[in-house]
Enzyme design. Structure first.
Site, mmCIF file in Angstrom:
data_model
loop_
_atom_site.group_PDB
_atom_site.id
_atom_site.type_symbol
_atom_site.label_atom_id
_atom_site.label_comp_id
_atom_site.label_asym_id
_atom_site.label_seq_id
_atom_site.Cartn_x
_atom_site.Cartn_y
_atom_site.Cartn_z
ATOM 1 N NE ARG A 70 -3.491 0.089 2.703
ATOM 2 C CZ ARG A 70 -3.998 0.360 3.924
ATOM 3 N NH1 ARG A 70 -3.898 -0.531 4.894
ATOM 4 N NH2 ARG A 70 -4.584 1.509 4.157
ATOM 5 C CG HIS A 120 -8.258 6.545 10.875
ATOM 6 N ND1 HIS A 120 -9.274 6.289 9.977
ATOM 7 C CD2 HIS A 120 -8.867 6.756 12.070
ATOM 8 C CE1 HIS A 120 -10.443 6.326 10.611
ATOM 9 N NE2 HIS A 120 -10.220 6.606 11.885
HETATM 10 C C1 BV8 Z 1 -11.741 3.384 18.405
HETATM 11 C C2 BV8 Z 1 -5.878 2.943 9.390
HETATM 12 C C3 BV8 Z 1 -11.913 3.341 20.760
HETATM 13 C C4 BV8 Z 1 -5.425 1.539 9.147
HETATM 14 C C5 BV8 Z 1 -8.292 2.722 9.764
HETATM 15 C C6 BV8 Z 1 -18.919 2.488 17.433
HETATM 16 C C7 BV8 Z 1 -19.809 1.689 16.742
HETATM 17 C C8 BV8 Z 1 -19.358 0.563 16.058
HETATM 18 C C9 BV8 Z 1 -18.005 0.209 16.071
HETATM 19 C C10 BV8 Z 1 -17.134 1.000 16.741
HETATM 20 C C11 BV8 Z 1 -17.588 2.130 17.441
HETATM 21 N N1 BV8 Z 1 -16.508 2.708 18.006
HETATM 22 C C12 BV8 Z 1 -15.403 1.981 17.739
HETATM 23 C C13 BV8 Z 1 -15.753 0.926 16.960
HETATM 24 C C14 BV8 Z 1 -14.850 -0.086 16.456
HETATM 25 C C15 BV8 Z 1 -14.159 0.346 15.165
HETATM 26 C C16 BV8 Z 1 -15.123 0.495 14.029
HETATM 27 O O1 BV8 Z 1 -15.537 1.591 13.701
HETATM 28 N N2 BV8 Z 1 -15.464 -0.622 13.427
HETATM 29 C C17 BV8 Z 1 -16.338 -0.598 12.272
HETATM 30 C C18 BV8 Z 1 -15.759 -1.485 11.180
HETATM 31 C C19 BV8 Z 1 -17.704 -1.035 12.708
HETATM 32 N N3 BV8 Z 1 -13.419 1.577 15.357
HETATM 33 C C20 BV8 Z 1 -12.192 1.545 15.906
HETATM 34 O O2 BV8 Z 1 -11.661 0.525 16.284
HETATM 35 C C21 BV8 Z 1 -11.467 2.877 16.043
HETATM 36 N N4 BV8 Z 1 -10.955 3.000 17.387
HETATM 37 O O3 BV8 Z 1 -12.893 3.658 18.286
HETATM 38 O O4 BV8 Z 1 -11.080 3.399 19.623
HETATM 39 C C22 BV8 Z 1 -12.171 1.862 20.986
HETATM 40 C C23 BV8 Z 1 -11.117 1.070 21.341
HETATM 41 C C24 BV8 Z 1 -11.364 -0.287 21.604
HETATM 42 C C25 BV8 Z 1 -12.644 -0.831 21.437
HETATM 43 C C26 BV8 Z 1 -13.699 -0.017 21.008
HETATM 44 C C27 BV8 Z 1 -13.458 1.343 20.785
HETATM 45 C C28 BV8 Z 1 -10.280 2.945 15.102
HETATM 46 C C29 BV8 Z 1 -10.740 2.988 13.680
HETATM 47 C C30 BV8 Z 1 -9.539 3.292 12.748
HETATM 48 C C31 BV8 Z 1 -9.173 2.061 11.956
HETATM 49 N N5 BV8 Z 1 -8.100 2.394 11.013
HETATM 50 N N6 BV8 Z 1 -7.269 3.091 8.951
HETATM 51 C C32 BV8 Z 1 -5.234 1.220 7.697
HETATM 52 O O5 BV8 Z 1 -5.594 2.047 6.831
HETATM 53 O O6 BV8 Z 1 -4.716 0.123 7.409
HETATM 54 S S1 BV8 Z 1 -9.853 2.744 9.165
HETATM 55 C C33 BV8 Z 1 -9.781 2.595 7.480
HETATM 56 O O7 BV8 Z 1 -11.052 2.138 7.081
HETATM 57 C C34 BV8 Z 1 -9.626 3.903 6.760
HETATM 58 O O8 BV8 Z 1 -8.721 4.766 7.374
HETATM 59 C C35 BV8 Z 1 -11.012 4.473 6.737
HETATM 60 O O9 BV8 Z 1 -11.263 5.232 7.869
HETATM 61 C C36 BV8 Z 1 -11.847 3.237 6.826
HETATM 62 C C37 BV8 Z 1 -12.516 2.976 5.501
HETATM 63 O O10 BV8 Z 1 -13.553 3.876 5.433
HETATM 64 P P1 BV8 Z 1 -13.685 4.828 4.171
HETATM 65 O O11 BV8 Z 1 -12.603 5.828 4.180
HETATM 66 O O12 BV8 Z 1 -15.067 5.300 4.195
HETATM 67 O O13 BV8 Z 1 -13.409 3.892 2.931
HETATM 68 P P2 BV8 Z 1 -14.389 2.773 2.325
HETATM 69 O O14 BV8 Z 1 -13.566 1.936 1.424
HETATM 70 O O15 BV8 Z 1 -15.171 2.150 3.428
HETATM 71 O O16 BV8 Z 1 -15.435 3.647 1.477
HETATM 72 C C38 BV8 Z 1 -14.972 4.419 0.396
HETATM 73 C C39 BV8 Z 1 -16.123 5.314 0.006
HETATM 74 O O17 BV8 Z 1 -15.687 6.146 -1.077
HETATM 75 C C40 BV8 Z 1 -17.350 4.566 -0.470
HETATM 76 O O18 BV8 Z 1 -18.497 5.124 0.124
HETATM 77 C C41 BV8 Z 1 -17.358 4.818 -1.989
HETATM 78 O O19 BV8 Z 1 -18.673 4.891 -2.497
HETATM 79 C C42 BV8 Z 1 -16.680 6.156 -2.071
HETATM 80 N N7 BV8 Z 1 -15.980 6.431 -3.330
HETATM 81 C C43 BV8 Z 1 -15.394 5.542 -4.168
HETATM 82 N N8 BV8 Z 1 -14.807 6.214 -5.197
HETATM 83 C C44 BV8 Z 1 -15.031 7.541 -4.979
HETATM 84 C C45 BV8 Z 1 -15.761 7.683 -3.789
HETATM 85 N N9 BV8 Z 1 -16.123 8.884 -3.295
HETATM 86 C C46 BV8 Z 1 -15.768 9.977 -3.990
HETATM 87 N N10 BV8 Z 1 -15.051 9.933 -5.136
HETATM 88 C C47 BV8 Z 1 -14.680 8.732 -5.659
HETATM 89 N N11 BV8 Z 1 -13.971 8.687 -6.803
#
Ligand code: BV8
Length: 244
Positions: A70, A120
């Site tokens: 990546r 992140h």
């Molecule tokens: C935390 C770095 C406290 C690593 C990343 C509350 C509710 C539910 C779950 C949780 C919650 N709180 C915490 C959680 C757990 C978890 C979480 O959210 N889980 C999810 C899966 C349910 N969160 C965490 O663990 C966070 N920490 O809260 O700490 C804690 C601690 C312990 C226990 C509980 C809580 C930490 C989260 C950070 C993770 N690290 N990145 C790496 O990159 O390898 S996240 C990583 O995935 C990215 O950084 C990004 O944030 C995420 C992906 O999301 P998107 O950016 O939206 O990308 P995605 O591919 O999903 O979507 C792309 C979009 O673009 C699409 O909509 C598409 O349609 C659109 N698109 C496509 N092409 C285009 C476009 N848009 C515009 N133009 C285009 N051309």
């Protein structure tokens, strides 16, 4: 008045604009979105598993190689017209824009938004998996495929400088992002599925505090309900039209 013109007018008069970007922001620069990133070699693995400390400890070489691949993609990529539109807006309207990104690439910074809030972390930086106790600090040994670098003195492994699932976000970054979302007149959410928390909560926070919320995304997202206007389009086409 169509959605684009509505958002344009809101941006023109706004005193505070908060923009949250996700992986879609960099898609047109050739960086696969987080879920798309699991194509090819990585299609057998769950990204949330690889992007976690447990996943790294279970197979450091596999996770290290995933990040190395990546990183190479980030270094080959260039900021797209969307990144440049945001940088030009910030230059034209000093003090108005707060840019918050979930992305771990450096394309916003390379386009000129050097004060981007990075929720992140940074895929181009490493840190130690455990504290290195060597005094003086020793440089890590060379990285080789399938083997993260280690400290030659105490043997601790290097890990990517990103926030993994299950890890807390940098407190300063999260607080700054939440403050910007709470204080802004307009929040623009670009290229995120709204699936990852707490970043996904920023749009709702802005909304409850009276901001006008617009989403730019070619597809549905989990936070569309928070938007006053949803612009179905890509970052590199919509942002130049919105921000110029
Ligand atoms: C935390 C770095 C406290 C690593 C990343 C509350 C509710 C539910 C779950 C949780 C919650 N709180 C915490 C959680 C757990 C978890 C979480 O959210 N889980 C999810 C899966 C349910 N969160 C965490 O663990 C966070 N920490 O809260 O700490 C804690 C601690 C312990 C226990 C509980 C809580 C930490 C989260 C950070 C993770 N690290 N990145 C790496 O990159 O390898 S996240 C990583 O995935 C990215 O950084 C990004 O944030 C995420 C992906 O999301 P998107 O950016 O939206 O990308 P995605 O591919 O999903 O979507 C792309 C979009 O673009 C699409 O909509 C598409 O349609 C659109 N698109 C496509 N092409 C285009 C476009 N848009 C515009 N133009 C285009 N051309």
């Amino acid at each position: 008045m169509d959605g684009l013109e509505t958002v344009r007018r809101r941006l023109e008069t706004a005193q505070g604009v908060c923009v949250l970007t996700g992986a879609g922001m960099s898609a047109e620069s050739g960086i696969p979105t987080f879920r798309d990133a699991m194509t090819g070699l990585w299609s057998r693995f769950d990204p949330a598993e690889l992007a976690s400390e447990d996943g790294f400890r279970a197979d450091p070489g596999r996770v290290w190689d995933w990040y190395a691949e990546r990183r190479d993609g980030v270094r080959r990529a260039e900021p797209n017209a969307g990144h440049h539109a945001l940088a030009a807006f910030a230059a034209r309207r000093p003090g108005v824009l707060t840019l918050v990104t979930q992305n771990v690439d450096d394309l916003h910074q390379r386009a000129g938004n050097v004060d981007t809030i990075r929720l992140h972390g940074d895929i181009l930086r490493d840190r130690w998996l455990e504290p290195c106790r060597c005094r003086p600090a020793l440089p890590p040994d060379a990285a080789t495929p399938g083997r993260p670098p280690r400290c030659p003195g105490c043997g601790v492994m290097a890990r990517p400088g990103v926030v993994w699932f299950g890890e807390f976000l940098p407190e300063g970054a999260l607080v700054a992002a939440q403050q910007a979302a709470s204080a802004c007149d307009v929040m623009l959410v670009v290229g995120t599925s709204g699936a990852v928390w707490p970043a996904a909560g920023l749009a709702g926070r802005a909304k409850t505090r009276g901001a006008f919320v617009a989403i730019v995304n070619p597809h549905d997202s989990e936070i569309d309900a928070e938007a006053d206007v949803v612009l179905r389009g890509t970052a590199a086409t919509v942002l130049p039209a919105l921000l110029s």
